[in-house]
Scaffold this motif. Structure first.
Motif, PDB file in Angstrom:
ATOM      1  N   TRP A   1      25.489  39.346  46.654  1.00 46.80           N
ATOM      2  CA  TRP A   1      24.755  38.452  45.754  1.00 46.80           C
ATOM      3  C   TRP A   1      23.246  38.636  45.943  1.00 46.80           C
ATOM      4  O   TRP A   1      22.484  38.687  44.972  1.00 46.80           O
ATOM      5  CB  TRP A   1      25.162  37.012  46.027  1.00 46.80           C
ATOM      6  CG  TRP A   1      24.474  36.008  45.140  1.00 46.80           C
ATOM      7  CD1 TRP A   1      23.336  35.309  45.410  1.00 46.80           C
ATOM      8  CD2 TRP A   1      24.883  35.606  43.832  1.00 46.80           C
ATOM      9  NE1 TRP A   1      23.011  34.498  44.355  1.00 46.80           N
ATOM     10  CE2 TRP A   1      23.945  34.655  43.374  1.00 46.80           C
ATOM     11  CE3 TRP A   1      25.948  35.955  43.004  1.00 46.80           C
ATOM     12  CZ2 TRP A   1      24.047  34.060  42.116  1.00 46.80           C
ATOM     13  CZ3 TRP A   1      26.046  35.362  41.750  1.00 46.80           C
ATOM     14  CH2 TRP A   1      25.102  34.423  41.319  1.00 46.80           C
TER      15      TRP A   1
ATOM     16  N   VAL B   1      25.777  32.936  37.939  1.00 41.32           N
ATOM     17  CA  VAL B   1      27.186  32.632  38.196  1.00 41.32           C
ATOM     18  C   VAL B   1      28.044  32.943  36.976  1.00 41.32           C
ATOM     19  O   VAL B   1      29.169  33.448  37.102  1.00 41.32           O
ATOM     20  CB  VAL B   1      27.348  31.152  38.608  1.00 41.32           C
ATOM     21  CG1 VAL B   1      28.819  30.802  38.781  1.00 41.32           C
ATOM     22  CG2 VAL B   1      26.592  30.879  39.905  1.00 41.32           C
ATOM     23  N   GLN B   2      27.533  32.668  35.792  1.00 42.80           N
ATOM     24  CA  GLN B   2      28.308  32.915  34.579  1.00 42.80           C
ATOM     25  C   GLN B   2      28.610  34.392  34.403  1.00 42.80           C
ATOM     26  O   GLN B   2      29.709  34.772  33.981  1.00 42.80           O
ATOM     27  CB  GLN B   2      27.544  32.377  33.357  1.00 42.80           C
ATOM     28  CG  GLN B   2      27.372  30.868  33.337  1.00 42.80           C
ATOM     29  CD  GLN B   2      28.706  30.144  33.430  1.00 42.80           C
ATOM     30  OE1 GLN B   2      29.695  30.525  32.782  1.00 42.80           O
ATOM     31  NE2 GLN B   2      28.758  29.089  34.237  1.00 42.80           N
ATOM     32  N   LYS B   3      27.639  35.242  34.719  1.00 46.60           N
ATOM     33  CA  LYS B   3      27.885  36.678  34.613  1.00 46.60           C
ATOM     34  C   LYS B   3      28.911  37.142  35.643  1.00 46.60           C
ATOM     35  O   LYS B   3      29.730  38.014  35.356  1.00 46.60           O
ATOM     36  CB  LYS B   3      26.573  37.451  34.794  1.00 46.60           C
ATOM     37  CG  LYS B   3      25.661  37.407  33.585  1.00 46.60           C
ATOM     38  CD  LYS B   3      24.451  38.302  33.784  1.00 46.60           C
ATOM     39  CE  LYS B   3      23.562  38.287  32.555  1.00 46.60           C
ATOM     40  NZ  LYS B   3      22.368  39.149  32.729  1.00 46.60           N
ATOM     41  N   LEU B   4      28.856  36.569  36.829  1.00 40.20           N
ATOM     42  CA  LEU B   4      29.839  36.930  37.846  1.00 40.20           C
ATOM     43  C   LEU B   4      31.245  36.554  37.383  1.00 40.20           C
ATOM     44  O   LEU B   4      32.184  37.342  37.512  1.00 40.20           O
ATOM     45  CB  LEU B   4      29.512  36.243  39.169  1.00 40.20           C
ATOM     46  CG  LEU B   4      30.498  36.484  40.310  1.00 40.20           C
ATOM     47  CD1 LEU B   4      30.610  37.969  40.628  1.00 40.20           C
ATOM     48  CD2 LEU B   4      30.093  35.703  41.551  1.00 40.20           C
ATOM     49  N   LYS B   5      31.388  35.365  36.832  1.00 33.29           N
ATOM     50  CA  LYS B   5      32.687  34.943  36.316  1.00 33.29           C
ATOM     51  C   LYS B   5      33.159  35.864  35.204  1.00 33.29           C
ATOM     52  O   LYS B   5      34.345  36.210  35.119  1.00 33.29           O
ATOM     53  CB  LYS B   5      32.603  33.492  35.807  1.00 33.29           C
ATOM     54  CG  LYS B   5      32.407  32.452  36.899  1.00 33.29           C
ATOM     55  CD  LYS B   5      32.332  31.055  36.288  1.00 33.29           C
ATOM     56  CE  LYS B   5      32.158  30.002  37.369  1.00 33.29           C
ATOM     57  NZ  LYS B   5      32.058  28.631  36.792  1.00 33.29           N
ATOM     58  N   ARG B   6      32.215  36.247  34.340  1.00 34.66           N
ATOM     59  CA  ARG B   6      32.561  37.146  33.236  1.00 34.66           C
ATOM     60  C   ARG B   6      33.072  38.483  33.756  1.00 34.66           C
ATOM     61  O   ARG B   6      34.090  38.998  33.278  1.00 34.66           O
ATOM     62  CB  ARG B   6      31.331  37.367  32.360  1.00 34.66           C
ATOM     63  CG  ARG B   6      31.546  38.292  31.164  1.00 34.66           C
ATOM     64  CD  ARG B   6      30.200  38.678  30.562  1.00 34.66           C
ATOM     65  NE  ARG B   6      29.456  39.576  31.445  1.00 34.66           N
ATOM     66  CZ  ARG B   6      28.176  39.896  31.268  1.00 34.66           C
ATOM     67  NH1 ARG B   6      27.485  39.366  30.260  1.00 34.66           N
ATOM     68  NH2 ARG B   6      27.576  40.720  32.100  1.00 34.66           N
ATOM     69  N   GLN B   7      32.403  39.050  34.746  1.00 36.65           N
ATOM     70  CA  GLN B   7      32.798  40.353  35.270  1.00 36.65           C
ATOM     71  C   GLN B   7      34.107  40.300  36.047  1.00 36.65           C
ATOM     72  O   GLN B   7      34.858  41.267  36.066  1.00 36.65           O
ATOM     73  CB  GLN B   7      31.686  40.923  36.157  1.00 36.65           C
ATOM     74  CG  GLN B   7      30.403  41.264  35.418  1.00 36.65           C
ATOM     75  CD  GLN B   7      30.636  42.099  34.191  1.00 36.65           C
ATOM     76  OE1 GLN B   7      30.339  41.676  33.074  1.00 36.65           O
ATOM     77  NE2 GLN B   7      31.165  43.290  34.380  1.00 36.65           N
ATOM     78  N   LEU B   8      34.374  39.173  36.679  1.00 36.08           N
ATOM     79  CA  LEU B   8      35.640  39.046  37.415  1.00 36.08           C
ATOM     80  C   LEU B   8      36.841  38.939  36.475  1.00 36.08           C
ATOM     81  O   LEU B   8      37.983  39.073  36.918  1.00 36.08           O
ATOM     82  CB  LEU B   8      35.585  37.830  38.341  1.00 36.08           C
ATOM     83  CG  LEU B   8      34.614  37.933  39.514  1.00 36.08           C
ATOM     84  CD1 LEU B   8      34.645  36.667  40.355  1.00 36.08           C
ATOM     85  CD2 LEU B   8      34.912  39.150  40.382  1.00 36.08           C
ATOM     86  N   ARG B   9      36.566  38.699  35.187  1.00 38.52           N
ATOM     87  CA  ARG B   9      37.642  38.661  34.198  1.00 38.52           C
ATOM     88  C   ARG B   9      37.850  40.002  33.497  1.00 38.52           C
ATOM     89  O   ARG B   9      38.784  40.141  32.701  1.00 38.52           O
ATOM     90  CB  ARG B   9      37.357  37.570  33.155  1.00 38.52           C
ATOM     91  CG  ARG B   9      37.471  36.152  33.690  1.00 38.52           C
ATOM     92  CD  ARG B   9      37.501  35.151  32.549  1.00 38.52           C
ATOM     93  NE  ARG B   9      36.249  35.146  31.796  1.00 38.52           N
ATOM     94  CZ  ARG B   9      35.222  34.345  32.049  1.00 38.52           C
ATOM     95  NH1 ARG B   9      35.296  33.460  33.038  1.00 38.52           N
ATOM     96  NH2 ARG B   9      34.127  34.411  31.318  1.00 38.52           N
TER      97      ARG B   9
ATOM     98  N   THR C   1      24.895  43.153  38.076  1.00 36.31           N
ATOM     99  CA  THR C   1      26.138  42.563  38.599  1.00 36.31           C
ATOM    100  C   THR C   1      26.832  43.460  39.614  1.00 36.31           C
ATOM    101  O   THR C   1      27.812  43.040  40.235  1.00 36.31           O
ATOM    102  CB  THR C   1      27.118  42.283  37.447  1.00 36.31           C
ATOM    103  OG1 THR C   1      27.552  43.530  36.870  1.00 36.31           O
ATOM    104  CG2 THR C   1      26.474  41.437  36.363  1.00 36.31           C
TER     105      THR C   1
ATOM    106  N   CYS D   1      32.908  41.940  46.015  1.00 38.07           N
ATOM    107  CA  CYS D   1      34.289  41.497  45.806  1.00 38.07           C
ATOM    108  C   CYS D   1      35.265  42.635  46.097  1.00 38.07           C
ATOM    109  O   CYS D   1      36.329  42.421  46.689  1.00 38.07           O
ATOM    110  CB  CYS D   1      34.460  41.007  44.372  1.00 38.07           C
ATOM    111  SG  CYS D   1      33.506  39.526  43.968  1.00 38.07           S
TER     112      CYS D   1
END
Length: 580
Positions: free
Chosen positions: A148, A348-356, A490, A497
Motif C-alpha cells: 500500500w 480503497v475503492q480502486k483496491l476493491k475494484r482490482q480484487l474483483r 494499484t 495480495c
C-alpha cells in the motif's frame, strides 16, 4: 542678302551644333542607363547566387543539426535503455540475496536440531514447519503495508532499501542465537524483507518497461527467487557442515544490504505510469521542483480543458464527478511539445475494484495450490534424501542445485516464449502456464517414491532438472500478466495480495505438509499429496485463457481515463496565471 545668308548660315551652324550636343548628351545618358541596368542586373544575379548559397548552407546546416539531433536522440534512448537494464540488474541481485536466506536452514536441519536437542518429529515440525510459518505471520501483514505504501509514495527505491535493512538485520543476528525462541523471532522478522520486496520490485518493473517486454524482464526478477533460494541452499550445504549452521545467515544477509544500498544510490525513481502513457519525454528520473509545480498546475488546467473540448455536455452535468484533489501527488511525463500527466492515485475503492478482476482472482487461487510443492523442495527435500533415501547432504544439495539450474532455464525460456505468445495473442499464454505446470508434477513422483536413482544418482538429477524447467515456465508470465492487467497506481497493493498467497504456500505450505506427515505417519505419502497440487494449480491457470485479454483491455481504458494533457505553448502562461 548676304547678311541674311550669313545669318541663316550662322543659325544653321548654331542649330546643328545644338542638335549635335543634345544628341551626344542623350547618347551618354542612354549609355549610363544601360551601364546602371547592367550593374543592377549583375548585382541582382550575384545577390541571388549568394542567397542561394546561403539557403544551401542553411539547409546543409539544418540537415547537419537534424542529423546531430537524431544521433543524440538515438544515443539518449540507448543510454536510457541501458540505465533501465542496469536498474533491473541491481534489483535482481538484491532480491536474489534476499531470497537466499529463506531456506538456509534446510541443508543443516539435522545439525540445528541436534544443537537444540530436538527429536526427529520435532525437527520436522519446529524447524521445517513453524519457522516457515513465521515468515507468514510477520511477512504477510508487512507485505500488505509495504504494498500500500508503495502505491502512495514517490520514493519506492528508497523504500526498497529500508525494507531490506529492516528484514536482513535480524538475519545477520541469527549468528548469535542460543535458544529456539530467538531463532523463531528473528526468522519471523526476516519475513518483512522477503514479503515486502515482491510488490516493490514489480511495481518498479512495470514503470521501467512496456507490456511488450515485461515478461522478459520479469524473468530476471523471477530468477532471483529461484536462483537465490538455490544459491542459499548450495552455499549453506557447503559452508554449514564445516563452519556451523549459523554462518550461512551472515554470508547471505550482508550482500543483500550492500546491493540494496547501491540500488538506492544509483537507481533513479521511475515515473509512475511512464510506460503506460504514450509520451516522448524521459521515462526515468526525478522531477525538479519547477516541473512538479508545472505538473500540478497543468493537471488542474488540463482537466478543465479536456473536459470542455471532449465532453462539454457531460462536463455540465457531471462536473462534480470529474474533479480531483488538486494536491494529489502526481508523477508526470514531460516532453518538448506536450505534457502528459498520469494522475492516477491509489484508494480503497480502486483496491476493491482490482480484487474483483477475474484474472487477479484466478492468479491468487492458483498460487495457493501451486506454491505448496515448493514448500517440500525448500524445507524438506535435502533432508528427505539424506535421512530417508540414504544420500549424503552433498548429493541432496546437488539435486536441489540441478533443480535450480532447470528452474533458471525454465524462467528465462518461459519469459521469452511467454512474451512472444502474449504479443501475438494474450490469452494463449494461459495454455503455456497451465500445461507446463501439470506436466511438471509427473517427474516429482519418481524422485519421491523411488529408492534407486541409477548410476551415480543420474536419474534423480535428471528428474529434478526436468521438473525445475517445466514448473518454472509459469512464474515470470503470471507476474507479467499481473502487471499488465492492473493500472500503475494499484500494482504494489495487488502484488502485496499476491505475496499473501505466495506466503500461504511457502509459509503455511510446510506447516500443511508437516500435518500431512503426522496424518500419514511418514513423509512419502505427504509429499505425493503435496506435488499433486500442481494439477489443481494448472487447472486454474487454464481458466485464465478466457479472462486475460478482456482484463488487459479494461486496464488500458482505466489508464487512459487518468491521463490529462496540456500543450507546451500554454505552460508559461499557466504558471504565470497561477502565480498571479
Amino acid at each position: 542678302m548676304s547678311l541674311s545668308s550669313s545669318a541663316s548660315a550662322s543659325a544653321s551652324t548654331s542649330l546643328g551644333s545644338s542638335l549635335a550636343h543634345e544628341s551626344s548628351n542623350e547618347s551618354c545618358s542612354i549609355t549610363r542607363g544601360l551601364m546602371t541596368r547592367a550593374e543592377t542586373t549583375t548585382t541582382t544575379m550575384v545577390s541571388s547566387a549568394a542567397a542561394r548559397d546561403d539557403d544551401g548552407e542553411e539547409r546543409r546546416q539544418r540537415n547537419d543539426d537534424d542529423d546531430e539531433t537524431n544521433r543524440w536522440s538515438s544515443s539518449s534512448k540507448s543510454l536510457r535503455k541501458n540505465k533501465r537494464y542496469f536498474s533491473v540488474f541491481l534489483m535482481t541481485v538484491t532480491s536474489a540475496f534476499l531470497y537466499a536466506d529463506q531456506n538456509l536452514l534446510a541443508p543443516n536441519l539435522s545439525q540445528a536440531a541436534e544443537e537444540f536437542g530436538f527429536t526427529e518429529r520435532e525437527k520436522d515440525v519446529k524447524l521445517a514447519g513453524w519457522l516457515q510459518m513465521a515468515f507468514f505471520v510477520v511477512g504477510s501483514p508487512a507485505s500488505l503495508i509495504i504494498g500500500w505504501w508503495c502505491d502512495k509514495t514517490t520514493r519506492r527505491v528508497r523504500l526498497l532499501f529500508v525494507t531490506t535493512l529492516v528484514g536482513e538485520g535480524p538475519c545477520l543476528a541469527t549468528y548469535w542465537v542460543t535458544k529456539y525462541w530467538q531463532l523463531f523471532f528473528l526468522r519471523a522478522m526476516t519475513g518483512i524483507a522477503v514479503g515486502g520486496c515482491l510488490p516493490l520490485l514489480f511495481s518498479l518493473c512495470g514503470d521501467l518497461f512496456s507490456h511488450k517486454t515485461r515478461a522478459k524482464v520479469a524473468s530476471f526478477l523471477t530468477i532471483a527467487t529461484g536462483a537465490g533460494i538455490a544459491f542459499g541452499q548450495i552455499m549453506s550445504g557447503a559452508v554449514g557442515p564445516k563452519y556451523g549452521w549459523k554462518v550461512p545467515f551472515v554470508v547471505s544477509a550482508a550482500p543483500a544490504v550492500f546491493f540494496a544500498f547501491l540500488t538506492w544510490m544509483l537507481v533513479d525513481e521511475p515515473v509512475r505510469g511512464g510506460m503506460d502513457v504514450k509520451v516522448k519525454g524521459n521515462h526515468v528520473g526525478h522531477l525538479t521542483e519547477e516541473e512538479e509545480e508545472l505538473v500540478k498546475v497543468a493537471t488542474k488546467e488540463g482537466k478543465k480543458k479536456n473536459a470542455k473540448e471532449e465532453t462539454p455536455e457531460k462536463n455540465i452535468n457531471d462536473d462534480n464527478s470529474t474533479k480531483r484533489d488538486e494536491n494529489e501527488d502526481i508523477i508526470s511525463q514531460i516532453s518538448a511539445s506536450d505534457i502528459e500527466i498520469y494522475s492516477g492515485k491509489m484508494d480503497v475503492q480502486k483496491l476493491k475494484r482490482q480484487l474483483r478482476v477475474k484474472t487477479n482472482v484466478l492468479v491468487f487461487i492458483q498460487g495457493v495450490f501451486g506454491t505448496i510443492p515448493w514448500g517440500v523442495l525448500n524445507a524438506y527435500f535435502v533432508d528427505y534424501l539424506h535421512a530417508n533415501r540414504g544420500l549424503t547432504v552433498g548429493q541432496g544439495t546437488a539435486a536441489v542445485t540441478l533443480f535450480g539450474l532447470g528452474g533458471a532455464i525454465g524462467v528465462i525460456g518461459g519469459g521469452v516464449w511467454g512474451q512472444r505468445l502474449y504479443n501475438r495473442d494474450k490469452s494463449s499464454v494461459a495454455l503455456l502456464m497451465g500445461l507446463s505446470t501439470m506436466l511438471g508434477a509427473l517427474p516429482s513422483y519418481y524422485f519421491v517414491n523411488s529408492t534407486y536413482f541409477g548410476p551415480s544418482e543420474s536419474l534423480l538429477y535428471f528428474s529434478c532438472f526436468v521438473t525445475g524447467v517445466l514448473c518454472s515456465l509459469t512464474p515470470p508470465n503470471v507476474r507479467a500478466v499481473l502487471v499488465n492487467i492492473n493500472p500503475p497506481e494499484t500494482r504494489g497493493s495487488v502484488f502485496a495480495c499476491y505475496s499473501q498467497v505466495d506466503d500461504i504456500g511457502k509459509g503455511l505450505g510446510p506447516v500443511f505438509i508437516a500435518g500431512l506427515i503426522v496424518v500419514f505417519n511418514g513423509r512419502q505419502s505427504a509429499f505425493n499429496v503435496a506435488f499433486s497440487m500442481w494439477f489443481v494449480c494448472g487447472f486454474f491457470l487454464l481458466m485464465m485463457k478466457g479472462t486475460i485479454e478482456k482484463d488487459a483491455e479494461t486496464a488500458s481504458t482505466q489508464v487512459e481515463a487518468e491521463i490529462v494533457r496540456s500543450p507546451a505553448r500554454e505552460r508559461s502562461q499557466i504558471v504565470e496565471d497561477n502565480n498571479v
